[in-house]
Design a protein around this motif. Sequence first.
Motif, mmCIF file in Angstrom:
data_model
loop_
_atom_site.group_PDB
_atom_site.id
_atom_site.type_symbol
_atom_site.label_atom_id
_atom_site.label_comp_id
_atom_site.label_asym_id
_atom_site.label_seq_id
_atom_site.Cartn_x
_atom_site.Cartn_y
_atom_site.Cartn_z
ATOM 1 N N ARG A 155 7.082 54.468 15.323
ATOM 2 C CA ARG A 155 5.816 55.225 14.954
ATOM 3 C C ARG A 155 4.415 54.562 15.674
ATOM 4 O O ARG A 155 4.203 53.480 15.885
ATOM 5 N N GLU A 186 4.927 50.734 15.618
ATOM 6 C CA GLU A 186 5.638 50.108 14.469
ATOM 7 C C GLU A 186 7.135 50.503 14.688
ATOM 8 O O GLU A 186 7.582 51.565 14.867
ATOM 9 N N ASP A 187 7.725 49.551 14.234
ATOM 10 C CA ASP A 187 9.365 49.895 14.043
ATOM 11 C C ASP A 187 9.604 50.207 12.519
ATOM 12 O O ASP A 187 9.300 49.435 11.660
ATOM 13 N N VAL A 188 9.931 51.409 12.603
ATOM 14 C CA VAL A 188 9.914 52.109 11.204
ATOM 15 C C VAL A 188 10.937 51.405 10.236
ATOM 16 O O VAL A 188 10.651 51.185 9.059
ATOM 17 N N THR A 190 11.942 48.281 10.456
ATOM 18 C CA THR A 190 11.620 46.730 10.021
ATOM 19 C C THR A 190 10.085 46.318 9.539
ATOM 20 O O THR A 190 9.686 45.367 9.235
ATOM 21 N N ALA A 191 9.205 47.577 9.876
ATOM 22 C CA ALA A 191 7.997 47.423 9.838
ATOM 23 C C ALA A 191 7.208 46.642 10.820
ATOM 24 O O ALA A 191 5.865 46.205 10.513
ATOM 25 N N THR A 193 5.481 45.309 14.033
ATOM 26 C CA THR A 193 4.395 45.888 15.010
ATOM 27 C C THR A 193 4.156 45.237 16.189
ATOM 28 O O THR A 193 3.955 44.003 16.176
#
Length: 307
Positions: A155, A186-188, A190-191, A193
């Motif tokens: 994202r 952002e890695d969706v 793992t959250a 960034t």
Amino acid sequence: MLIKVLGSGAGGGLPQWNCNCANCSRARAPTGTLAARTQSSIALSDTGDDWVLINASPDLLAQLRAHPELQPARALRDSGIAAVMLCDAQIDHVTGLVMLRERTTPLPLYATRSVLDDLSGALPLIPLLGHYCGVDEHPIALGVPFTIAPLTGLRFTAIAIDSAAPPYSPHREAPVIGDNIALVIEDVATAATAFYAPGLARTSESILTAMRSATLVLVDGTFWTDTEMIDLGLSGKRAADMGHLAQCAANGKPGMLDLLDTLPRTTRKVLIHINNTNPILDPDSDAHAIVRAHGIDLAEDGMQLLV
């Protein structure tokens, strides 16, 4: 999230074709100890199959040859490049678009409206590509998260930054919001960034907040001092005049090293878009030692970062 550094140098790369500064001379010498650097660009993927290219440098073809995984060969004509996103309209970040003209479908191009306008008028690369593959324009809205198919695991959010429009731009002397952006990726799942800003002249509260919450900060490393080009007799402009925050403090204002020192100790800090004149490129220099003592890495062509 997988990030590949395709190019880590500023405009002209290292060595720059017409430069004989100490760094360029050493990089050009057969026994030189400075590795060559192409002009800055990175590629992002969530699975390693499809990639978003962030900025398209003049060295793009050489960069793609150096990274065969960006050519998965799933068909007779194929590419792992799903889309291109631009942080600005600078020559060293957009010229590589022309190298993608053999694409068989319109090229998805993500950029702010001001950047798309520059590339439709003052530097008409979009109309030019219209005679070849065509361009599928995706204007970026600042501060609004978005995804790029088929990389749904990532994202993106664009943040306006204070830097300079290209010299050819009609608003070079009157910047508009969107001329330059930083990206939060952002890695969706793992959250985690990453914060990416190859050109950064000044900070804002939104920029500082994004940097402090990032797992990885990949940021402007162009100049060591604000007067670097002046001191070498190569230009009459300061780093700030060219849209870059130097690593060293100047005129009582903090430099990039001071800014990065405010980030959490767990944040990985990497400098990219490093100019050929910057002494940090010399591994034997005091400047290089200082940067490393601050816990900061230097991006290199081919570097792979897992976030």
